[in-house]
Design a protein around this motif. Structure first.
Motif, short mmCIF file in Angstrom:
data_model
loop_
_atom_site.label_atom_id
_atom_site.label_comp_id
_atom_site.label_asym_id
_atom_site.label_seq_id
_atom_site.Cartn_x
_atom_site.Cartn_y
_atom_site.Cartn_z
N TYR A 433 -2.99 -26.27 9.67
CA TYR A 433 -2.10 -26.86 10.67
C TYR A 433 -1.25 -27.97 10.04
O TYR A 433 -0.03 -28.04 10.26
CB TYR A 433 -2.95 -27.42 11.81
N ILE A 446 3.83 -18.30 12.06
CA ILE A 446 3.19 -18.29 13.38
C ILE A 446 4.17 -17.90 14.49
O ILE A 446 3.78 -17.74 15.65
CB ILE A 446 2.55 -19.65 13.72
N HIS A 447 5.45 -17.76 14.13
CA HIS A 447 6.45 -17.40 15.14
C HIS A 447 6.99 -15.99 14.96
O HIS A 447 7.86 -15.56 15.70
CB HIS A 447 7.63 -18.39 15.08
N SER A 479 2.17 -12.94 8.67
CA SER A 479 1.95 -13.93 9.74
C SER A 479 0.50 -14.39 9.69
O SER A 479 -0.34 -13.77 9.04
CB SER A 479 2.25 -13.31 11.11
N LEU A 480 0.21 -15.50 10.39
CA LEU A 480 -1.16 -16.02 10.41
C LEU A 480 -1.94 -15.41 11.57
O LEU A 480 -2.52 -16.11 12.42
CB LEU A 480 -1.13 -17.55 10.51
N TRP A 481 -1.99 -14.07 11.61
CA TRP A 481 -2.71 -13.40 12.68
C TRP A 481 -4.21 -13.70 12.63
O TRP A 481 -4.91 -13.60 13.65
CB TRP A 481 -2.47 -11.89 12.60
N PHE A 501 -2.73 -23.83 17.90
CA PHE A 501 -1.51 -23.22 17.37
C PHE A 501 -0.64 -22.64 18.48
O PHE A 501 0.53 -22.29 18.24
CB PHE A 501 -1.86 -22.12 16.37
#
Length: 565
Positions: A433, A446-447, A479-481, A501
């Motif tokens: 984060y 994250i988008h 992505s940070l899935w 998040f």
């Protein structure tokens, strides 16, 4: 206790000089003290010295110890009286025909020869398993070094180097002896200087003093007992206090100049009190003290260390060694080699490398590639995890880092969270984060919009975790899935952190990592027990439908189970 060499020396030195018979083994400590008293009160009783030397080798430890202490008292008084000093008048008489014939000079020579035997005995006692005898021998030897230094008007390093050699070539040195040695080295600036100097030569395979044949023999012994020498050297070096500062050295020399040499416990001073300009340029020089310190540590680090020794050195290197090195860049090879070993050794080498990079302009092109490789499944189970993450936080804090490097670290940490223990995940989520907050170019992780009917999986993820080249691992395309998966983690703290998040990152503060890095199973358990005692529901107190972390789709839009039973 003494070896064969000692016995031969005694026979040679006492032959023709004494008519004293062999001592009886029934002498008590009181009898021994009486012999010493007679020796000091009457020169006709000086042959008691031979008797006491033989008693020093008694099989009875109490007798040997009493005789050894008595010998120390005798020679201290004889030296103060000047009985060991050659007479100048005698030296000038018949100097062309041979040795002096003056009776007092012959006695002085005999006394010195027997003190050489006493010194040899004391050196041998440093290897005895008897703690009391070890301490007594070391005290006696240091006292002789001090006395002889004043006789020859310089530090008596010939004997002192033999003491250092004996200490590090013996595997019998007790903890009490090591503590005694380090306290002596810490107190006396000249003893510290020559300890570093002599030990460096021993570790390098060359020993100062003695004949060439003896030096060769000692060097051979050094090679044969390399492990013993390294272990003993490290035990002492790791206990010695930090090198003296310029202010401390100046205060010592000011006290010498003012003749303020009253010895007090733990007071910094010189073993051999001197105001000599040459001594001040060496022992009193901050640069020279750092030079011998550097030479000693570099000589040690050239040898193969055990795993525990290696770890211990790396843990303290950036605080206790690098700041006092004359040329810290000489440690580059050692640190780079350690860093490239992998595992815990690599993590511990980071502190030293970071110091050289930031303070001494070390250029290490592959630094981030090696750092990235350290993030594996084993990392999060090591006890050095929190220490490592603190350093990584520093390394990744620069806003000048390319986005692909930061993205690669973010993806690797997120992927490791899927199989990491809960304490490690609690540390990594705030870490991820914070990195996103500091590097806004990575917010796309994250988008990024994905097809809701085709969820991201490890197989469909473009990120290649096996790729060691950070520019080719395609982290920026992913992505940070993995973080979203953690919303369903069984531990409420982890699922709560993962949901952060979903909030606008720009409006949220940066986490204080110190609140998360030192968590363990023990602290998590204590936290839950505390909540239970206060009346709160436990982590698993309320039943809810458990959703699998790895869901399997049945091909028709429905959810299947993770396992088929």
């Amino acid at each position: 206790m003494a070896g064969t060499t000692t016995s031969k020396k005694r026979k040679h030195s006492s032959s023709g000089r004494t008519a004293k018979a062999a001592p009886t083994p029934s002498l008590t400590p009181a009898d021994i003290r009486a012999l010493a008293k007679e020796c000091l009160e009457s020169k006709g009783k000086l042959n008691n010295i031979v008797t006491l030397l033989r008693l020093c080798e008694s099989e009875h430890e109490e007798t040997a110890f009493a005789a050894f202490k008595a010998m120390g008292v005798i020679y201290t008084h004889l030296l103060q009286r000047g009985d060991l000093t050659k007479r100048k008048a005698a030296l000038s008489t018949n100097s062309t025909v041979g040795p002096p014939t003056d009776a007092k000079s012959k006695v002085a020579t005999w006394l010195r020869e027997n003190r050489s035997i006493y010194v040899q005995l004391a050196l041998s006692y440093l290897s005895t398993p008897n703690v009391t005898m070890q301490i007594a021998a070391f005290d006696a030897l240091i006292s002789i070094v001090k006395d002889e230094s004043h006789v020859i008007s310089q530090f008596h390093n010939d004997l002192y180097s033999r003491i250092v050699e004996k200490l590090v070539t013996s595997d019998q040195a007790t903890t009490e002896l090591i503590e005694k040695v380090t306290s002596t080295v810490d107190q006396y600036a000249d003893a510290r200087f020559y300890f570093y100097k002599d030990l460096a030569k021993i570790l390098s395979g060359t020993i100062e003093g003695g004949k060439k044949g003896n030096a060769a023999k000692r060097a051979k012994t050094t090679l044969q007992n390399q492990d013993i020498i390294i272990a003993a050297a490290y035990r002492i070096l790791s206990r010695i206090s930090d090198p003296l500062s310029e202010e401390q050295l100046t205060s010592i020399w000011d006290a010498e100049s003012e003749d303020d040499t009253n010895e007090e416990p733990n007071q910094l001073q010189l073993l051999y009190h001197t105001t000599s300009p040459s001594a001040k340029e060496t022992i009193g020089s901050f640069k020279e003290q750092r030079r011998v310190f550097s030479d000693c540590w570099l000589a040690l680090l050239r040898h193969p260390l055990s795993l525990e020794q290696h770890k211990s050195v790396l843990q303290s290197l950036h605080k206790r060694i690098i700041p006092y090195m004359l040329k810290p860049t000489l440690l580059i090879d050692y640190l780079v080699d350690s860093y490239e070993q992998g595992g815990a050794i690599s993590m511990l080498a980071l502190n030293g490398l970071f110091t050289l990079i930031t303070e001494y302009n070390l250029d290490y092109p592959d630094f981030y590639t090696k750092l990235y490789a350290l993030f594996d499944k084993n990392l999060l189970h090591l006890k050095y995890r929190s220490r490592f993450l603190r350093l990584v936080d520093l390394f990744l804090s620069s806003n000048r880092l390319p986005s692909y490097i930061v993205a690669a670290f973010l993806k690797r940490m997120a992927r490791l969270c899927l199989s990491a223990p809960p304490p490690a995940i609690i540390a990594l989520i705030p870490f991820i984060y914070n990195l996103l907050k500091k590097h806004s170019a990575c917010l796309c992780l994250i988008h990024r919009e994905t097809d809701p009917t085709t969820p991201m999986t490890i197989d469909s993820d473009p990120y290649d975790m096996s790729q060691s080249d950070l520019s080719k691992c395609r982290a920026m395309e992913s992505s940070l899935w993995e973080i979203m998966t953690l919303k369903n983690h069984y531990h409420h703290t982890i699922s709560g952190l993962a949901r952060v998040f979903e909030e606008p990152i720009a409006k949220q503060p940066i986490y204080d990592l110190e609140d998360f890095l030192d968590h363990s199973y023990g602290t998590l358990f204590e936290s839950e027990v505390k909540k239970f005692k206060e009346g709160s529901a436990g982590a698993l107190a309320v039943y809810a439908k458990t959703v699998g972390v790895f869901q399997v789709y049945d091909g028709h839009g429905g959810e299947g189970s993770c396992f088929s039973l």
